[in-house]
Design a protein around this motif. Structure first.
Motif, mmCIF file in Angstrom:
data_model
loop_
_atom_site.group_PDB
_atom_site.id
_atom_site.type_symbol
_atom_site.label_atom_id
_atom_site.label_comp_id
_atom_site.label_asym_id
_atom_site.label_seq_id
_atom_site.Cartn_x
_atom_site.Cartn_y
_atom_site.Cartn_z
ATOM 1 N N PHE A 155 17.320 -27.345 28.703
ATOM 2 C CA PHE A 155 16.236 -26.696 27.955
ATOM 3 C C PHE A 155 16.747 -26.049 26.672
ATOM 4 C CE2 PHE A 155 14.526 -26.517 32.299
ATOM 5 C CZ PHE A 155 13.314 -27.136 32.077
ATOM 6 N N MET A 156 18.029 -25.648 26.673
ATOM 7 C CA MET A 156 18.618 -25.069 25.477
ATOM 8 C C MET A 156 19.103 -26.173 24.544
ATOM 9 S SD MET A 156 19.394 -22.293 23.911
ATOM 10 C CE MET A 156 19.528 -20.878 24.995
ATOM 11 N N PHE A 163 24.926 -24.392 22.581
ATOM 12 C CA PHE A 163 24.990 -24.636 21.127
ATOM 13 C C PHE A 163 26.107 -25.598 20.743
ATOM 14 C CE2 PHE A 163 25.787 -24.050 16.703
ATOM 15 C CZ PHE A 163 24.527 -23.937 16.153
ATOM 16 N N PRO A 164 27.361 -25.360 21.199
ATOM 17 C CA PRO A 164 28.420 -26.304 20.821
ATOM 18 C C PRO A 164 28.116 -27.735 21.274
ATOM 19 C CG PRO A 164 29.364 -24.360 21.848
ATOM 20 C CD PRO A 164 27.884 -24.257 22.001
ATOM 21 N N ALA A 182 16.749 -29.372 16.172
ATOM 22 C CA ALA A 182 16.825 -28.647 14.898
ATOM 23 C C ALA A 182 18.053 -29.077 14.104
ATOM 24 C CB ALA A 182 16.856 -27.145 15.151
ATOM 25 N N LEU A 183 19.183 -29.242 14.790
ATOM 26 C CA LEU A 183 20.430 -29.583 14.093
ATOM 27 C C LEU A 183 20.403 -31.003 13.560
ATOM 28 C CD1 LEU A 183 23.102 -27.997 16.449
ATOM 29 C CD2 LEU A 183 22.608 -27.346 14.091
ATOM 30 N N GLU A 184 19.701 -31.892 14.275
ATOM 31 C CA GLU A 184 19.703 -33.290 13.868
ATOM 32 C C GLU A 184 19.004 -33.475 12.533
ATOM 33 O OE1 GLU A 184 17.330 -36.091 15.585
ATOM 34 O OE2 GLU A 184 18.782 -37.710 15.293
ATOM 35 N N LYS A 185 18.006 -32.597 12.278
ATOM 36 C CA LYS A 185 17.251 -32.715 11.028
ATOM 37 C C LYS A 185 18.022 -32.156 9.838
ATOM 38 C CE LYS A 185 13.607 -30.822 12.807
ATOM 39 N NZ LYS A 185 12.360 -30.223 13.172
ATOM 40 N N ILE A 206 17.064 -22.531 18.144
ATOM 41 C CA ILE A 206 17.741 -21.548 18.997
ATOM 42 C C ILE A 206 16.716 -20.645 19.667
ATOM 43 C CG2 ILE A 206 19.288 -19.556 18.985
ATOM 44 C CD1 ILE A 206 20.820 -20.864 16.711
ATOM 45 N N ILE A 207 15.731 -20.178 18.872
ATOM 46 C CA ILE A 207 14.708 -19.290 19.435
ATOM 47 C C ILE A 207 13.923 -20.006 20.521
ATOM 48 C CG2 ILE A 207 12.619 -17.985 18.911
ATOM 49 C CD1 ILE A 207 13.767 -17.473 16.130
ATOM 50 N N ALA A 208 13.512 -21.250 20.229
ATOM 51 C CA ALA A 208 12.739 -22.003 21.230
ATOM 52 C C ALA A 208 13.556 -22.175 22.504
ATOM 53 C CB ALA A 208 12.338 -23.360 20.665
ATOM 54 N N GLY A 209 14.830 -22.550 22.339
ATOM 55 C CA GLY A 209 15.690 -22.748 23.501
ATOM 56 C C GLY A 209 15.836 -21.478 24.319
ATOM 57 N N CYS A 210 16.024 -20.338 23.636
ATOM 58 C CA CYS A 210 16.198 -19.072 24.347
ATOM 59 C C CYS A 210 14.968 -18.722 25.168
ATOM 60 C CB CYS A 210 16.496 -17.943 23.364
ATOM 61 S SG CYS A 210 18.170 -18.022 22.724
ATOM 62 N N PHE A 211 13.770 -18.918 24.581
ATOM 63 C CA PHE A 211 12.566 -18.615 25.346
ATOM 64 C C PHE A 211 12.389 -19.576 26.508
ATOM 65 C CE2 PHE A 211 10.969 -16.288 21.519
ATOM 66 C CZ PHE A 211 10.930 -15.065 22.150
#
Lengths: 272, 298
Positions: free
Chosen positions: B179-180, B99-100, B187-190, B222-227
């Protein structure tokens, strides 16, 4: 827009990329180590590269890997593009849900299960395991990746262009060749590249589906790695890392240039 | 439907049926068969598909012996549980590391972002096996990490990291980090910066603004990355067998050994069937998350 260069962001970038790259950099540096002991530096030498190129087993495995990679990625590109076209353009047909399920499932399937199931299939139909069975196995999972890449491109482009070509007297095949294909070509190419890389990289599925007559490079590397760290493997890894780095950087430069050219052309068109 | 379209559908369709679906049917069939010392090493429970009387004998003789065996032998339970635990914890760790990095990438100046993206993707194209192998010489007893730590003076004697679960966690976080990072970054870029400014204008501290605006808006990523990390990590074979020790229990490794070392195909197939059943829930949740995101974008 306010993009702050805070210490936090700079630290995360530095630490994050250091974590990603330092292991590979160490691997590359120590491939030039003169000592057989991988963890002790004993001066610069290219000795391990020389030994690698004299190792028949590695050269054979590299040749098998290349053959499997080229054949399976090409087959997967053809089948995956067809599948993408069916998914995006064919509307409803019998068994569509099953079809899309079969396209997406291999993407999330654990490799051990895919490998096991294909091996059991090959045995039950009495197909000898070798280069052919690895090609069949790799084609099956990489065509799904190709179809995902190509279908996202197909879904985003204007279908009226195709209809216009048909209205102007093109046969459906001509319309596909002269309108659709040029537009989706970048996606098809990157699908091929992805399939090729996946094939070169795969250990688990290849181990299940290969026989004694065909050993791929990952299988060879894995059996060496299990025994411990060896400088020859470091040399081999360095060669593979350099090929990939070169490929990725040139691909991104090419696409950057293509985007710039497209922008320039659009602007020129606006000025006219 | 014209002939050409039929051909277009039929070719990939029959390929996938023959090489994806039928193999699964075979796995299921063998999972229900009995072990035998023969080649192939199982007694077929169902042969001659389509023959009704055969099918009836098959149904009457149908047994879940292999599955019962799996529940009785503690090894398999522990392997499933420890795979789930390792996959879950390493997913959390990947999120903490990823995430960071994704956040900082999304906040970087726009002319830098394509380069940063390329740097994040490059490891993904590099051989998985080589990236796992790279850690072997770092984590071993006389490895570089121990050399550095001893030299700095943090430790007095080398740490035992290679061939333990710690090495497996490091390996999973390292190899699955892209993948994360990629979905979280997307998501953050948008994210619209004016929302953060609005939050701050309305009296939020920067941390509150982050917690109340940035985190919820990056949730799909985050959810997509976790899966994307959890699903493959659960069936992972390469990392536990290269970096883990003999006490590292993961189901992918158990399946491999059951098949190649014990040559017990029915049990290996039963292990595969249960692994697949365990994966159905996360896969369905992942698909639902993707669908929601796609609908939100429309």
């Amino acid at each position: 827009m306010n993009r702050r260069y805070s210490w936090f962001n700079i630290t995360s970038l530095t630490l994050g990329f250091a974590f990603l790259y330092i292991p590979m950099i160490i691997l590359v540096i120590y491939s030039f180590n003169a000592s057989k002991l991988v963890t002790v530096w004993a001066g610069f030498s290219t000795r391990w590269y020389g030994e690698l190129f004299q190792n028949e087993a590695f050269l054979d495995a590299a040749w098998v890997t290349l053959k499997v990679g080229l054949a399976s990625s090409t087959l997967a590109t053809v089948l995956g593009t067809m599948a993408a076209y069916v998914m995006v353009r064919s509307g409803r047909f019998m068994g569509r849900t099953l079809f899309s399920g079969m396209i997406y499932a291999p993407l999330v399937m654990p490799e051990v299960i895919t490998g096991l199931s294909l091996l059991l299939l090959f045995i039950s139909i009495g197909l000898d395991r070798g280069v052919l069975t690895i090609i069949l196995a790799h084609t099956t999972f990489s065509m799904c990746y190709v179809s995902v890449v190509v279908s996202s491109r197909l879904a985003s482009f204007d279908q009226s262009l195709e209809e216009a070509a048909l209205d102007l007297g093109c046969t459906p095949f001509d319309a596909f060749r002269s309108v659709t294909l040029p537009i989706i070509t970048p996606a098809v190419l990157s699908g091929w590249l992805l399939a090729f890389t996946l094939s070169l990289d795969d250990l688990v599925i290849a181990s299940f589906t290969s026989g004694p007559s065909a050993t791929t490079l990952p299988i060879k590397i894995f059996s060496a790695v299990r025994l411990g760290v060896s400088p020859e493997i470091n040399a081999l890894s360095t060669i593979l890392i350099s090929i990939v780095t070169f490929g990725v950087i040139s691909a991104s430069l090419i696409s950057k240039r293509a985007i710039a050219r497209q922008r320039r052309e659009e602007q020129e068109a606006l000025q006219v | 439907m014209d002939l050409r379209k039929l051909f277009l559908i039929l070719v990939p369709y029959s390929w996938l049926l023959a090489l994806f679906l039928i193999p699964f049917a075979i796995v299921l069939k063998i999972a229900l068969s009995d072990y035998a010392i023969a080649i192939p090493p199982y007694v077929p429970t169902l042969d001659g598909i389509g023959n009704w009387s055969d099918f009836k004998t098959f149904l009457s003789e149908l047994d879940f012996e292999n599955f019962i065996f799996l529940t009785e032998d503690e090894l398999y339970w522990r392997a499933y549980l420890s795979s789930a635990k390792i996959a879950f914890l390493s997913t959390l760790m990947t999120l903490l590391v990823g995430f960071p990095l994704a956040y900082a990438m999304a906040r970087a100046a726009s002319e830098w972002r394509p380069t940063l993206m390329m740097l994040a993707i490059l490891p993904f194209w590099t051989s998985f096996l080589i990236r796992v192998y790279a850690w072997k010489s770092i984590l071993s007893q006389e490895g570089y990490l121990n050399q550095v730590l001893l030299w700095v003076g943090v430790i007095d004697s080398p740490l035992m990291i290679l061939n333990t679960n710690t090495a497996v966690y490091i390996g999973i976080v390292y190899t699955y980090l892209p993948f994360m990072v990629l979905p979280v970054y997307a998501a953050l870029e948008k994210l619209d910066d004016t929302l953060l400014e609005a939050a701050e204008d309305l009296g939020c501290s920067r941390f509150q603004a982050f917690w109340l605006v940035t985190v919820p808006l990056s949730k799909p990523g985050i959810i997509a990355g976790c899966f994307l990390v959890f699903i493959p990590a659960l069936g992972e074979f390469v990392i536990p067998s290269v970096l883990g020790g003999s006490d590292t229990l993961m189901i992918g490794k158990v399946l491999w050994e059951e098949f190649f070392s014990n040559r017990d195909w029915p049990v290996a197939s039963a292990v595969a069937v249960i692994l697949l059943l365990l994966l159905i829930l996360p896969i369905v949740l992942f698909q639902r998350n993707e669908q929601k995101q796609r609908e939100a974008e429309k």
